[in-house]
Write a protein that holds these residues in place. Structure first.
Motif, PDB file in Angstrom:
ATOM      1  N   TRP A 125       0.850  -1.202   0.000  1.00  0.00           N
ATOM      2  CA  TRP A 125       0.000   0.000   0.000  1.00  0.00           C
ATOM      3  C   TRP A 125       0.880   1.244   0.000  1.00  0.00           C
ATOM      4  O   TRP A 125       2.058   1.192   0.335  1.00  0.00           O
ATOM      5  CB  TRP A 125      -0.967   0.009   1.177  1.00  0.00           C
ATOM      6  CG  TRP A 125      -0.376   0.176   2.551  1.00  0.00           C
ATOM      7  CD1 TRP A 125      -0.087   1.349   3.190  1.00  0.00           C
ATOM      8  CD2 TRP A 125      -0.043  -0.872   3.482  1.00  0.00           C
ATOM      9  NE1 TRP A 125       0.416   1.091   4.454  1.00  0.00           N
ATOM     10  CE2 TRP A 125       0.443  -0.259   4.651  1.00  0.00           C
ATOM     11  CE3 TRP A 125      -0.114  -2.273   3.431  1.00  0.00           C
ATOM     12  CZ2 TRP A 125       0.869  -0.997   5.761  1.00  0.00           C
ATOM     13  CZ3 TRP A 125       0.311  -3.001   4.540  1.00  0.00           C
ATOM     14  CH2 TRP A 125       0.794  -2.358   5.683  1.00  0.00           C
TER      15      TRP A 125
ATOM     16  N   ILE B 256      -4.223   6.097   3.732  1.00  0.00           N
ATOM     17  CA  ILE B 256      -4.127   5.543   2.367  1.00  0.00           C
ATOM     18  C   ILE B 256      -5.084   6.258   1.408  1.00  0.00           C
ATOM     19  O   ILE B 256      -4.996   6.086   0.202  1.00  0.00           O
ATOM     20  CB  ILE B 256      -4.383   4.009   2.322  1.00  0.00           C
ATOM     21  CG1 ILE B 256      -5.843   3.661   2.659  1.00  0.00           C
ATOM     22  CG2 ILE B 256      -3.444   3.243   3.234  1.00  0.00           C
ATOM     23  CD1 ILE B 256      -6.232   2.284   2.146  1.00  0.00           C
TER      24      ILE B 256
ATOM     25  N   ARG C  80     -13.234  11.847   1.584  1.00  0.00           N
ATOM     26  CA  ARG C  80     -13.866  12.168   0.295  1.00  0.00           C
ATOM     27  C   ARG C  80     -15.356  12.404   0.497  1.00  0.00           C
ATOM     28  O   ARG C  80     -15.963  11.805   1.380  1.00  0.00           O
ATOM     29  CB  ARG C  80     -13.748  10.991  -0.678  1.00  0.00           C
ATOM     30  CG  ARG C  80     -12.365  10.599  -1.093  1.00  0.00           C
ATOM     31  CD  ARG C  80     -12.501   9.496  -2.121  1.00  0.00           C
ATOM     32  NE  ARG C  80     -11.220   8.892  -2.478  1.00  0.00           N
ATOM     33  CZ  ARG C  80     -10.827   8.716  -3.741  1.00  0.00           C
ATOM     34  NH1 ARG C  80     -11.592   9.099  -4.741  1.00  0.00           N
ATOM     35  NH2 ARG C  80      -9.675   8.138  -4.007  1.00  0.00           N
TER      36      ARG C  80
ATOM     37  N   GLY D 116     -10.051  -5.123  -3.005  1.00  0.00           N
ATOM     38  CA  GLY D 116     -11.414  -5.260  -2.489  1.00  0.00           C
ATOM     39  C   GLY D 116     -12.423  -4.503  -3.341  1.00  0.00           C
ATOM     40  O   GLY D 116     -12.067  -3.635  -4.145  1.00  0.00           O
ATOM     41  N   ARG D 117     -13.686  -4.802  -3.112  1.00  0.00           N
ATOM     42  CA  ARG D 117     -14.798  -4.248  -3.908  1.00  0.00           C
ATOM     43  C   ARG D 117     -14.818  -2.720  -3.893  1.00  0.00           C
ATOM     44  O   ARG D 117     -15.014  -2.070  -4.913  1.00  0.00           O
ATOM     45  CB  ARG D 117     -16.096  -4.824  -3.318  1.00  0.00           C
ATOM     46  CG  ARG D 117     -17.350  -4.571  -4.110  1.00  0.00           C
ATOM     47  CD  ARG D 117     -18.196  -3.420  -3.584  1.00  0.00           C
ATOM     48  NE  ARG D 117     -18.584  -3.539  -2.200  1.00  0.00           N
ATOM     49  CZ  ARG D 117     -19.074  -2.541  -1.479  1.00  0.00           C
ATOM     50  NH1 ARG D 117     -19.207  -1.349  -2.015  1.00  0.00           N
ATOM     51  NH2 ARG D 117     -19.386  -2.710  -0.215  1.00  0.00           N
TER      52      ARG D 117
ATOM     53  N   THR E  15     -12.423  -0.527  -3.472  1.00  0.00           N
ATOM     54  CA  THR E  15     -11.342   0.100  -4.249  1.00  0.00           C
ATOM     55  C   THR E  15     -11.733   0.176  -5.724  1.00  0.00           C
ATOM     56  O   THR E  15     -11.481   1.179  -6.389  1.00  0.00           O
ATOM     57  CB  THR E  15     -10.017  -0.688  -4.055  1.00  0.00           C
ATOM     58  OG1 THR E  15      -9.637  -0.541  -2.689  1.00  0.00           O
ATOM     59  CG2 THR E  15      -8.907  -0.193  -4.950  1.00  0.00           C
TER      60      THR E  15
ATOM     61  N   ILE F  31     -14.482   2.936  -5.975  1.00  0.00           N
ATOM     62  CA  ILE F  31     -14.065   4.332  -5.755  1.00  0.00           C
ATOM     63  C   ILE F  31     -12.960   4.759  -6.724  1.00  0.00           C
ATOM     64  O   ILE F  31     -13.034   5.800  -7.365  1.00  0.00           O
ATOM     65  CB  ILE F  31     -13.603   4.525  -4.285  1.00  0.00           C
ATOM     66  CG1 ILE F  31     -14.780   4.272  -3.345  1.00  0.00           C
ATOM     67  CG2 ILE F  31     -13.028   5.921  -4.069  1.00  0.00           C
ATOM     68  CD1 ILE F  31     -14.407   4.136  -1.887  1.00  0.00           C
TER      69      ILE F  31
ATOM     70  N   ILE G 250     -12.277  -9.102  -4.659  1.00  0.00           N
ATOM     71  CA  ILE G 250     -13.201  -9.635  -3.650  1.00  0.00           C
ATOM     72  C   ILE G 250     -14.479  -8.799  -3.716  1.00  0.00           C
ATOM     73  O   ILE G 250     -14.492  -7.631  -3.329  1.00  0.00           O
ATOM     74  CB  ILE G 250     -12.599  -9.602  -2.230  1.00  0.00           C
ATOM     75  CG1 ILE G 250     -11.271 -10.375  -2.171  1.00  0.00           C
ATOM     76  CG2 ILE G 250     -13.601 -10.192  -1.228  1.00  0.00           C
ATOM     77  CD1 ILE G 250     -10.700 -10.547  -0.771  1.00  0.00           C
TER      78      ILE G 250
ATOM     79  N   PRO H 142     -18.032  -9.789  -2.573  1.00  0.00           N
ATOM     80  CA  PRO H 142     -18.838 -10.867  -1.986  1.00  0.00           C
ATOM     81  C   PRO H 142     -20.218 -11.025  -2.617  1.00  0.00           C
ATOM     82  O   PRO H 142     -20.655 -12.128  -2.895  1.00  0.00           O
ATOM     83  CB  PRO H 142     -18.927 -10.484  -0.507  1.00  0.00           C
ATOM     84  CG  PRO H 142     -17.702  -9.657  -0.272  1.00  0.00           C
ATOM     85  CD  PRO H 142     -17.450  -8.908  -1.536  1.00  0.00           C
TER      86      PRO H 142
ATOM     87  N   TRP I 195     -13.396 -18.559   5.034  1.00  0.00           N
ATOM     88  CA  TRP I 195     -13.732 -18.194   3.641  1.00  0.00           C
ATOM     89  C   TRP I 195     -12.491 -17.739   2.864  1.00  0.00           C
ATOM     90  O   TRP I 195     -12.235 -18.225   1.759  1.00  0.00           O
ATOM     91  CB  TRP I 195     -14.803 -17.096   3.635  1.00  0.00           C
ATOM     92  CG  TRP I 195     -15.220 -16.704   2.251  1.00  0.00           C
ATOM     93  CD1 TRP I 195     -16.132 -17.338   1.464  1.00  0.00           C
ATOM     94  CD2 TRP I 195     -14.734 -15.602   1.474  1.00  0.00           C
ATOM     95  NE1 TRP I 195     -16.246 -16.701   0.248  1.00  0.00           N
ATOM     96  CE2 TRP I 195     -15.398 -15.631   0.221  1.00  0.00           C
ATOM     97  CE3 TRP I 195     -13.795 -14.591   1.691  1.00  0.00           C
ATOM     98  CZ2 TRP I 195     -15.162 -14.696  -0.790  1.00  0.00           C
ATOM     99  CZ3 TRP I 195     -13.559 -13.660   0.698  1.00  0.00           C
ATOM    100  CH2 TRP I 195     -14.243 -13.714  -0.531  1.00  0.00           C
TER     101      TRP I 195
ATOM    102  N   GLU J  21      -3.254  -5.168  -3.165  1.00  0.00           N
ATOM    103  CA  GLU J  21      -3.032  -3.717  -3.200  1.00  0.00           C
ATOM    104  C   GLU J  21      -4.144  -2.911  -2.533  1.00  0.00           C
ATOM    105  O   GLU J  21      -4.357  -1.756  -2.874  1.00  0.00           O
ATOM    106  CB  GLU J  21      -2.822  -3.260  -4.653  1.00  0.00           C
ATOM    107  CG  GLU J  21      -1.507  -3.717  -5.247  1.00  0.00           C
ATOM    108  CD  GLU J  21      -0.983  -2.807  -6.365  1.00  0.00           C
ATOM    109  OE1 GLU J  21      -1.543  -1.725  -6.586  1.00  0.00           O
ATOM    110  OE2 GLU J  21      -0.017  -3.222  -7.014  1.00  0.00           O
ATOM    111  N   GLY J  22      -4.900  -3.506  -1.631  1.00  0.00           N
ATOM    112  CA  GLY J  22      -5.849  -2.702  -0.874  1.00  0.00           C
ATOM    113  C   GLY J  22      -7.294  -3.032  -1.167  1.00  0.00           C
ATOM    114  O   GLY J  22      -7.570  -4.023  -1.834  1.00  0.00           O
TER     115      GLY J  22
ATOM    116  N   THR K  90      -9.559  -4.760   3.122  1.00  0.00           N
ATOM    117  CA  THR K  90      -9.011  -5.993   2.546  1.00  0.00           C
ATOM    118  C   THR K  90      -7.646  -6.302   3.177  1.00  0.00           C
ATOM    119  O   THR K  90      -7.387  -7.439   3.596  1.00  0.00           O
ATOM    120  CB  THR K  90      -8.882  -5.822   1.015  1.00  0.00           C
ATOM    121  OG1 THR K  90     -10.175  -5.465   0.531  1.00  0.00           O
ATOM    122  CG2 THR K  90      -8.401  -7.078   0.346  1.00  0.00           C
TER     123      THR K  90
END
Ligand SMILES: NC(=O)c1ccc[n+]([C@@H]2O[C@H](COP(=O)([O-])OP(=O)(O)OC[C@H]3O[C@@H](n4cnc5c(N)ncnc54)[C@H](OP(=O)(O)O)[C@@H]3O)[C@@H](O)[C@H]2O)c1
Length: 344
Positions: A157, A165, A169, A201-202, A204, A207, A227, A229, A268, A287-288, A292
């Motif tokens: 990261w 990080i 916003r 992750g979702r 990232t 956004i 990821i 879900p 999981w 990478e984030g 995550t």
């Protein structure tokens, strides 16, 4: 003066390195054949599923050489089982080579030591553990694959000088906020090209809408893993473009091509990582974002952490993760700081 076993083992390691990016999740292996202190043949494992280093070394001999006074050096214990190719131990025995020098034993507990045993039973003198640490570092990805049944995991990261990080916003503010400079981007794109896959992750994707490809350097794009879900991400997002395959890890929703659905459970993430390794993905750069990364850290699912620190401050936002490990590297690139930690 005769050259040392370490000299020839280093040559094996240099040869083995040529397979980087081409053999995963197989190990990087180099082999040299030495007679009267002279290399008469050498080879390395060049491509996944292709001939092993020992086979290529024998094939490199120009003529039918007499090997009854030669020594074979190899950085990983020769295999003794039938895989995609016949056992290398048998090939060595057939060659009548009297001495074999090995860098490290096979980390797979099911086969470890069996290759050495087979050679010794055939009357070959086996010398083990030459440059072992160097051999283990070179094949650290393979070792983790074999012993932990998951890909080798690198967390990465970028954080502001005050430890965030991403800044605060508004709900509609999208797009990547760059924290580090172009030199750091070059470095991190090189890191991406070195690994089999990249994971985020979702949120990232939602956004930042990154493409997760290699652009600042020449190199292959890693497979992208997201990821998500509940499978809510729009297929219009850049990660779903055709520059590289993209795999989605989900807990619910339809089974589709490149989507692995496993119901949510305490194990999981571990179970999904087993699935990822089974696809032939031996290494992963995560990478984030923060959520995550925290999950991987909380579950001890990491091997290296690479942290880039920029010069600017955000004064607030998403807090960077903290990690405890052994500091292995600490350097600057352009104006930015890079620290590399390993778990062990
Ligand atoms: N500076 C950097 O290096 C860097 C890098 C990347 C991102 N970022 C920033 O980070 C922010 C996003 O971070 P974030 O922490 O909000 O989100 P994130 O980590 O990108 O995504 C979190 C979401 O991913 C899913 N997820 C991740 N791990 C999971 C697990 N183990 N099990 C189940 N679901 C999992 C969940 O989705 P569901 O909610 O759908 O269940 C979770 O809410 C963005 O603002 C981005 O700019 C910064």
């Amino acid at each position: 003066m005769a050259k040392s076993p370490e000299y020839y083992m280093q040559r094996c390691l240099d040869l083995a390195s040529n397979g980087r990016g081409k053999v995963s999740p197989n190990p990087l292996v180099g082999c040299v054949l030495v007679r009267e202190d002279e290399i008469i043949g050498e080879g390395f494992h060049e491509v996944f599923g292709g001939p092993h280093a020992e086979v290529n070394a024998f094939d490199s001999l120009h003529v039918e050489e007499v090997l009854t006074n030669a020594t074979l050096f190899v950085n990983l214990e020769p295999c003794s089982h039938h895989g995609k190719t016949p056992p290398c131990a048998d090939l060595i025995i057939k060659s009548q080579i009297p001495q074999v020098v090995i860098g490290m034993t096979d980390p797979n507990p099911l086969v470890s030591g069996k290759g050495v045993q087979r050679l010794r039973e055939a009357g070959i003198q086996v010398i083990e553990d030459v440059l072992t640490e160097e051999c283990q570092v070179l094949n650290r990805r393979f070792i983790v694959n074999q012993t932990e049944n998951r890909p080798y995991i690198i967390l990465k990261w970028a954080q502001s000088a005050d430890g965030f990080i991403d800044p605060v916003r508004s709900a509609h503010e999208k797009g990547i906020k760059w924290i580090t400079g172009p030199e750091a981007q070059e470095l991190t794109h090189g890191w991406r090209a070195d690994e089999d896959a990249i994971l985020v992750g979702r949120k990232t994707v939602e956004i930042d809408n990154p493409s997760l490809t290699v652009r600042a350097v020449e190199g292959k794009n890693p497979i992208r893993i997201i990821i998500d879900p509940k499978q809510v991400l729009s297929r219009e997002k850049s990660v779903f473009n055709d520059l590289a395959p993209t795999i989605v890890l989900a807990t619910e929703g339809p089974e589709r091509e490149n989507v692995i659905v496993l119901p949510a459970s305490d194990s999981w993430l571990q179970d999904q990582l087993k699935n990822v390794l089974a696809l032939g993905i031996g290494s992963l750069i995560v990478e984030g974002g923060a959520h995550t990364l925290h999950e991987f850290i909380r579950l001890g699912l990491w091997d290296e952490a690479r942290i880039l620190t920029g010069t600017g401050t955000f004064g607030g936002g998403i807090q960077a993760p903290t990690i405890e490990g052994n500091l292995r590297e600490d350097f600057t690139i352009g104006p930015d700081k890079v620290q590399v930690y390993s778990k062990l």
